[in-house]
Design a protein around this motif. Structure first.
Motif, PDB file in Angstrom:
ATOM      1  N   VAL A 219      20.682 -43.944 -17.570  1.00 56.38           N
ATOM      2  CA  VAL A 219      19.405 -43.489 -16.934  1.00 56.38           C
ATOM      3  C   VAL A 219      19.337 -44.566 -15.608  1.00 56.38           C
ATOM      4  O   VAL A 219      19.378 -45.678 -16.033  1.00 56.38           O
ATOM      5  CB  VAL A 219      18.288 -43.194 -17.506  1.00 56.38           C
ATOM      6  CG1 VAL A 219      17.162 -42.698 -16.579  1.00 56.38           C
ATOM      7  CG2 VAL A 219      18.397 -42.120 -18.451  1.00 56.38           C
ATOM      8  N   SER A 220      19.451 -44.189 -14.721  1.00 55.35           N
ATOM      9  CA  SER A 220      19.653 -45.275 -13.347  1.00 55.35           C
ATOM     10  C   SER A 220      18.550 -46.026 -13.377  1.00 55.35           C
ATOM     11  O   SER A 220      18.677 -47.168 -12.658  1.00 55.35           O
ATOM     12  CB  SER A 220      19.905 -44.364 -12.047  1.00 55.35           C
ATOM     13  OG  SER A 220      18.899 -43.368 -11.790  1.00 55.35           O
ATOM     14  N   TRP A 246      20.287 -49.557  -4.945  1.00 50.93           N
ATOM     15  CA  TRP A 246      21.755 -50.047  -4.819  1.00 50.93           C
ATOM     16  C   TRP A 246      21.946 -51.425  -5.885  1.00 50.93           C
ATOM     17  O   TRP A 246      22.851 -51.626  -6.303  1.00 50.93           O
ATOM     18  CB  TRP A 246      22.280 -50.578  -3.401  1.00 50.93           C
ATOM     19  CG  TRP A 246      22.506 -49.188  -2.538  1.00 50.93           C
ATOM     20  CD1 TRP A 246      21.410 -49.019  -1.504  1.00 50.93           C
ATOM     21  CD2 TRP A 246      22.995 -48.047  -2.772  1.00 50.93           C
ATOM     22  NE1 TRP A 246      21.476 -47.864  -0.912  1.00 50.93           N
ATOM     23  CE2 TRP A 246      22.567 -47.197  -1.663  1.00 50.93           C
ATOM     24  CE3 TRP A 246      24.211 -47.782  -3.535  1.00 50.93           C
ATOM     25  CZ2 TRP A 246      23.430 -45.880  -1.383  1.00 50.93           C
ATOM     26  CZ3 TRP A 246      24.796 -46.649  -3.424  1.00 50.93           C
ATOM     27  CH2 TRP A 246      24.376 -45.695  -2.062  1.00 50.93           C
ATOM     28  N   GLU A 247      20.890 -52.372  -5.611  1.00 52.76           N
ATOM     29  CA  GLU A 247      21.331 -53.831  -6.255  1.00 52.76           C
ATOM     30  C   GLU A 247      21.372 -53.798  -7.594  1.00 52.76           C
ATOM     31  O   GLU A 247      22.708 -54.123  -7.946  1.00 52.76           O
ATOM     32  CB  GLU A 247      19.910 -54.695  -5.827  1.00 52.76           C
ATOM     33  CG  GLU A 247      19.696 -54.858  -4.445  1.00 52.76           C
ATOM     34  CD  GLU A 247      20.998 -55.656  -3.775  1.00 52.76           C
ATOM     35  OE1 GLU A 247      21.190 -55.221  -2.866  1.00 52.76           O
ATOM     36  OE2 GLU A 247      21.614 -56.413  -4.461  1.00 52.76           O
ATOM     37  N   PRO A 248      20.705 -53.060  -8.555  1.00 52.93           N
ATOM     38  CA  PRO A 248      21.079 -53.138  -9.988  1.00 52.93           C
ATOM     39  C   PRO A 248      22.558 -52.429 -10.021  1.00 52.93           C
ATOM     40  O   PRO A 248      23.281 -52.968 -11.352  1.00 52.93           O
ATOM     41  CB  PRO A 248      20.016 -52.406 -10.668  1.00 52.93           C
ATOM     42  CG  PRO A 248      19.027 -51.779  -9.468  1.00 52.93           C
ATOM     43  CD  PRO A 248      19.342 -52.151  -8.103  1.00 52.93           C
ATOM     44  N   GLU A 268      21.698 -50.204   2.301  1.00 55.44           N
ATOM     45  CA  GLU A 268      20.766 -51.259   2.487  1.00 55.44           C
ATOM     46  C   GLU A 268      21.018 -52.248   1.382  1.00 55.44           C
ATOM     47  O   GLU A 268      20.775 -52.108   0.165  1.00 55.44           O
ATOM     48  CB  GLU A 268      19.377 -50.892   2.244  1.00 55.44           C
ATOM     49  CG  GLU A 268      18.500 -50.619   3.644  1.00 55.44           C
ATOM     50  CD  GLU A 268      17.228 -50.616   3.442  1.00 55.44           C
ATOM     51  OE1 GLU A 268      16.333 -51.330   2.739  1.00 55.44           O
ATOM     52  OE2 GLU A 268      16.626 -49.432   3.755  1.00 55.44           O
ATOM     53  N   LEU A 269      22.098 -53.038   1.690  1.00 57.97           N
ATOM     54  CA  LEU A 269      22.559 -54.159   0.675  1.00 57.97           C
ATOM     55  C   LEU A 269      22.185 -55.530   1.121  1.00 57.97           C
ATOM     56  O   LEU A 269      22.296 -55.881   2.262  1.00 57.97           O
ATOM     57  CB  LEU A 269      24.047 -53.956   0.642  1.00 57.97           C
ATOM     58  CG  LEU A 269      24.559 -52.531   0.137  1.00 57.97           C
ATOM     59  CD1 LEU A 269      26.203 -52.382   0.455  1.00 57.97           C
ATOM     60  CD2 LEU A 269      24.140 -52.093  -1.171  1.00 57.97           C
ATOM     61  N   SER A 271      23.775 -59.010   1.118  1.00 58.82           N
ATOM     62  CA  SER A 271      25.297 -59.128   1.024  1.00 58.82           C
ATOM     63  C   SER A 271      25.738 -60.217   0.020  1.00 58.82           C
ATOM     64  O   SER A 271      26.944 -60.199   0.002  1.00 58.82           O
ATOM     65  CB  SER A 271      25.541 -59.569   2.458  1.00 58.82           C
ATOM     66  OG  SER A 271      24.909 -60.833   2.729  1.00 58.82           O
ATOM     67  N   THR A 272      24.821 -60.905  -0.558  1.00 68.00           N
ATOM     68  CA  THR A 272      25.195 -62.045  -1.411  1.00 68.00           C
ATOM     69  C   THR A 272      26.242 -61.524  -2.372  1.00 68.00           C
ATOM     70  O   THR A 272      27.173 -62.246  -2.754  1.00 68.00           O
ATOM     71  CB  THR A 272      23.776 -62.681  -2.060  1.00 68.00           C
ATOM     72  OG1 THR A 272      23.118 -63.001  -1.035  1.00 68.00           O
ATOM     73  CG2 THR A 272      24.216 -63.840  -2.867  1.00 68.00           C
ATOM     74  N   ASP A 273      25.917 -60.657  -3.202  1.00 73.68           N
ATOM     75  CA  ASP A 273      26.682 -60.217  -4.388  1.00 73.68           C
ATOM     76  C   ASP A 273      28.132 -59.709  -3.669  1.00 73.68           C
ATOM     77  O   ASP A 273      29.263 -59.970  -4.375  1.00 73.68           O
ATOM     78  CB  ASP A 273      26.156 -59.071  -5.186  1.00 73.68           C
ATOM     79  CG  ASP A 273      24.892 -59.516  -6.085  1.00 73.68           C
ATOM     80  OD1 ASP A 273      25.123 -60.812  -6.069  1.00 73.68           O
ATOM     81  OD2 ASP A 273      24.103 -58.772  -6.572  1.00 73.68           O
ATOM     82  N   LEU A 274      28.082 -58.863  -2.792  1.00 72.99           N
ATOM     83  CA  LEU A 274      29.009 -58.405  -2.072  1.00 72.99           C
ATOM     84  C   LEU A 274      29.966 -59.307  -1.684  1.00 72.99           C
ATOM     85  O   LEU A 274      31.302 -59.322  -1.988  1.00 72.99           O
ATOM     86  CB  LEU A 274      28.527 -57.748  -0.605  1.00 72.99           C
ATOM     87  CG  LEU A 274      29.651 -56.437  -0.139  1.00 72.99           C
ATOM     88  CD1 LEU A 274      29.664 -55.370  -0.934  1.00 72.99           C
ATOM     89  CD2 LEU A 274      28.941 -56.212   1.345  1.00 72.99           C
ATOM     90  N   VAL A 275      29.560 -60.519  -1.210  1.00 77.77           N
ATOM     91  CA  VAL A 275      30.380 -61.557  -0.750  1.00 77.77           C
ATOM     92  C   VAL A 275      31.003 -62.251  -1.910  1.00 77.77           C
ATOM     93  O   VAL A 275      32.154 -62.449  -2.172  1.00 77.77           O
ATOM     94  CB  VAL A 275      29.744 -62.451   0.377  1.00 77.77           C
ATOM     95  CG1 VAL A 275      30.643 -63.554   0.560  1.00 77.77           C
ATOM     96  CG2 VAL A 275      29.458 -61.733   1.581  1.00 77.77           C
ATOM     97  N   ALA A 276      29.969 -62.764  -2.733  1.00 75.89           N
ATOM     98  CA  ALA A 276      30.438 -63.620  -3.786  1.00 75.89           C
ATOM     99  C   ALA A 276      31.389 -62.990  -4.957  1.00 75.89           C
ATOM    100  O   ALA A 276      32.029 -63.754  -5.546  1.00 75.89           O
ATOM    101  CB  ALA A 276      28.914 -64.204  -4.527  1.00 75.89           C
TER     102      ALA A 276
END
Ligand SMILES: [Zn+2]
Ligand SMILES: [Zn+2]
Length: 338
Positions: A219-220, A246-248, A268-269, A271-276
């Motif tokens: 379940v989201s 999106w984050e979780p 709406e993201l 970017s920290t996780d996206l990059v790291a």
């Protein structure tokens, strides 16, 4: 040329309910087929277009782009199809035939994409439509018309990326949302041997998601379960049409994972996780003629079938409302009276 008047259903302006609308069916070009429409599925993209979310809709607007019907007339240059053939038509009804993408056989990226929509000038919520024969697909006999209708948009939309990214050994995939697209994505992904986790905001969909072929169900908004899936998926496929937190979800992607979008959400993201984590965001848009033909054969060979509610075309507004309220289980197909 004698004119042919037909009565479909149109939105007269942005966001309006559909009303009966009589118009002259377009003249047949040399590469066109005229199709007597028996079935047309209801896709969330129809609702987006009625609301002019894409900024490309012209009114009065006849939506509908999951079409099945019988050819009633063929242009002079049409080959391999004849009057009486049963065909399916998806979102794309034509293409320019000249741009680099058309020449490469990837017409879904045609530079003139706005004009290539099946609903230009009028779509499938109607008894008749005209498209280029190269964007119509002969339906294999074993596939019922309502099934073929849904495969032409919902089917190809999810099959295209699942096939594109499938590898051996199979990968772990999270499929976000169990709706019109998602319930088919689960079936295709399972058949392509992915390990499938269905992620849905509706706990009551668990049993059916597992029956469609999901290996797991989450379940989201169950944060604890999502936490356990940290760095779990190679791929996330988002089939949702509504808002998504999106984050979780992004935290469930492995490092270097790929996040594939097939709907049209606003993103709406952080970017920290996206990059790291060196994540990739990928879009996927319908599919080519070749992939569409392959998808029909694949669906037929593996018995992939959308779950369908049939409604008469005259109840089009009720059908659109059910889709908006997330009540369709899982795809509605409108049927014209004989
Ligand atoms: Zn669609
Ligand atoms: Zn083109």
């Amino acid at each position: 040329m004698s004119s042919l008047n037909v009565q479909g259903y149109a939105a007269k302006s942005v966001g309006q309910s559909l009303e009966p609308f009589t118009y002259e069916s377009p003249e047949l070009g040399e590469n066109d087929v005229r199709v007597s429409i028996s079935h047309c599925g209801v896709c969330h993209t129809d609702i987006h277009a009625i609301d002019d979310y894409y900024g490309i809709t012209t009114f009065p607007f006849v939506p509908g782009h999951e079409i099945v019907g019988y050819i009633s007339a063929v242009g002079e240059a049409v080959s391999g199809m004849k009057v009486g053939d049963r065909v399916a038509i998806g979102w794309q009804g034509r293409s320019c035939g000249k741009c680099e993408w058309c020449l490469k056989g990837e017409e879904q990226f045609c530079i003139d994409i706005v004009q290539s929509g099946t609903w230009v000038p009028y779509g499938g919520f109607s008894p008749s439509g005209v498209v280029d024969y190269r964007r119509a697909y002969i339906v294999p006999d074993a596939i019922p018309s309502e099934v073929a209708a849904v495969l032409t948009c919902a089917g190809i939309t999810v099959y295209n990326p699942l096939q594109l990214y499938s590898t051996r050994p199979a990968q772990k995939i999270g499929i976000i949302s169990v709706g019109g697209l998602g319930h088919l994505a689960i079936q295709f992904a399972h058949t392509l041997e992915y390990e499938v986790t269905a992620i849905s905001s509706s706990p009551e969909k668990e049993k059916q998601a597992l029956a469609f072929g999901a290996d797991h169900f989450v379940v989201s908004d169950d944060q604890a379960s999502l936490n356990q899936l940290e760095f779990n998926f190679d791929l996330l496929l988002c089939t949702a049409s509504g808002k998504v937190n999106w984050e979780p979800l992004l935290n469930t992607l492995k490092k270097k994972g790929i996040f594939i979008l097939v709907g049209f959400q606003d993103l709406e993201l952080n970017s920290t996780d996206l990059v790291a984590h060196q994540l990739s965001i990928a879009g996927s848009f319908i599919g080519s003629r070749t992939t569409m033909q392959e998808m029909f054969l694949f669906a037929q060979a593996h018995g992939i079938k959308p779950a369908i509610e049939i409604m008469p075309m005259s109840k089009v507004n009720e059908a659109l409302q059910r889709v908006k309220e997330n009540k369709a289980r899982y795809r509605i197909v409108l049927v014209n009276n004989k």
